[in-house]
Design a protein around this motif. Structure first.
Motif: not given
Length: 431
Positions: A28, A32, A42, A46, A77, A431
């Motif tokens: 993430w 961004y 976000l 992040y 998220i 991830e």
């Protein structure tokens, strides 16, 4: 030790700074700026140039701030839709191995979207992440666990059960089997109950993740809507009259069809069983391994549960029949019963209140009950006026601005109950 000797030592990984980003959050952070370009901001955590707030403000403590909270799920998220200043949740959905995106899109479009029986979570937007052809990003409204805050009356709890029976019957009517019905996949749109935003992954805290937050209105005063989420295991069977499919292992391992996992069977009776068993454990018998330990006074639902959880799938009632039987049972209940306060059974993660807490709860409940009666607020909304879908669900492709003070929420937060979440669990894309 000489330099040559040192160079022969195996290289050690740099230790992660306490409360720093964990591996699945890197995905993430690296997107961004791209998400911001597409209208979604976000949390500061992040931002590529994030500096922890507790390092610049001595009054803050690591672990007690919003930007020190890591994500509990690898595929979800929280964010803010910039144009409307509306809190949302972004979910990574596997593009080629799951029907989730297609199913969510189907229930988010007209004429299905505005049907009052539709309780499927709707997508506000769909994004294609750069350099990640394996996933699609769905944008959802923020919701809360279905029983947070807890039910104030039997009528409120029964309204939840009715809405979900209605929503699941609607799902089956459209030939979709959910295949993973559990407490954490049933959510509450509580924006009408709160005056302030709460932290997505800890809904009992304000958005700063530092201070407690409480609802300002009860369900009886607002009659909120409940949603079914997480279609990662779901399947649409098109026009098949009696579809057969190998049973999908999910959360409830007591499903009788799992005894012969290789034998194709009708998936819809499995949904009936799992939701019936969920009601039994959350509202009657309890499950000491979870935060649901049952509630006193729901034994009148036992005949319905038994009809939904027959061992032989062909003997189970359908979801529509369950809805009709439920309505018949509720019609026999007195207004006094519907306005009574359901009591959680102590045990597991549920602790018995002390005398002072018990007396206080009873007195405050009696006051609210009298207020409801005086104001002629119904103990349960009539079936014909089941909460209508919000404006957003009627036009899911657009996310209209809403009062910045208020919020909604999805997911929850603990491993068992939170979440809009444990839906698809994509491999960590870094991830």
């Amino acid at each position: 030790m000489s330099a040559p000797e040192a160079s022969s030592e195996p290289q050690q990984k740099p230790r992660r700074e306490p409360f720093g980003l964990v591996q699945h959050e890197i995905y993430w952070r690296d997107r961004y700026d791209w998400l911001l370009e597409h209208g979604y901001r976000l949390r500061p955590r992040y931002h590529p140039d994030w500096v922890p707030s507790w390092k610049t403000n001595s009054k803050l403590t690591a672990g007690g701030t919003e930007d020190s909270k890591s994500l509990p799920h690898i595929d979800l998220i929280d964010a803010v839709q910039v144009e409307s200043d509306r809190p949302v949740v972004l979910k990574l959905v596997e593009t080629h191995t799951s029907e989730e995106g297609l199913i969510v899109e189907y229930f988010s479009k007209e004429p299905v979207a505005s049907d009052p029986r539709n309780h499927c979570i709707y997508s506000m937007d769909v994004l294609q992440p750069p350099d990640d052809a394996e996933h699609t990003l769905l944008v959802f409204p923020i919701l809360r666990p279905y029983d947070n805050p807890d039910f104030d009356t039997f009528g409120e709890a029964l309204d939840f059960i009715r809405q979900l029976l209605e929503g699941l019957a609607f799902l089956h009517e459209h030939k979709v089997a959910h295949r993973d019905l559990r407490s954490s996949n049933l959510m509450l749109d509580a924006k009408s109950m709160y005056n302030e935003r709460y932290f997505c992954w800890a809904p009992d805290l304000k958005s700063d993740a530092r201070h407690k937050i409480t609802a300002k209105r009860t369900r009886t005063e607002t009659w909120p809507k409940y949603y079914i989420i997480d279609f990662g295991f779901s399947k649409m069977f098109q026009d098949q009259e009696h579809p057969l499919d190998v049973p999908k292992y999910a959360s409830d391992l007591t499903v009788p069809e799992f005894i012969n996992p290789d034998i194709p069977c009708d998936p819809f009776p499995i949904d009936v069983y799992t939701f019936g068993n969920l009601i039994r454990m959350d509202f009657i018998d309890g499950n000491r391994l979870s935060n649901h330990n049952g509630r006193l006074g729901f034994e009148f639902l036992r005949p319905l549960i038994e009809a939904m959880t027959k061992k032989k799938p062909e003997e189970r009632i359908t979801m529509q029949q369950a809805l009709e039987q439920f309505d018949g049972i509720v019609s026999e209940l007195s207004e006094w019963k519907l306005r009574a306060r359901p009591i959680r059974i102590p045990g597991g993660y549920i602790f018995a209140p002390d005398t002072f807490e018990r007396v206080g709860a009873n007195v405050s409940h009696l006051y609210r009950k009298l207020k409801y009666v005086v104001k002629r607020m119904p103990p349960m909304p009539p079936a014909s006026t089941t909460p209508q879908p919000t404006a957003e669900s009627a036009s899911p492709s657009k996310a209209p601005a809403e009062d910045a003070q208020v919020d909604e929420t999805p997911q929850a937060v603990d491993s068992e109950s939170p979440s809009q979440s444990e839906q698809v669990k994509p491999s960590k894309p870094s991830e």
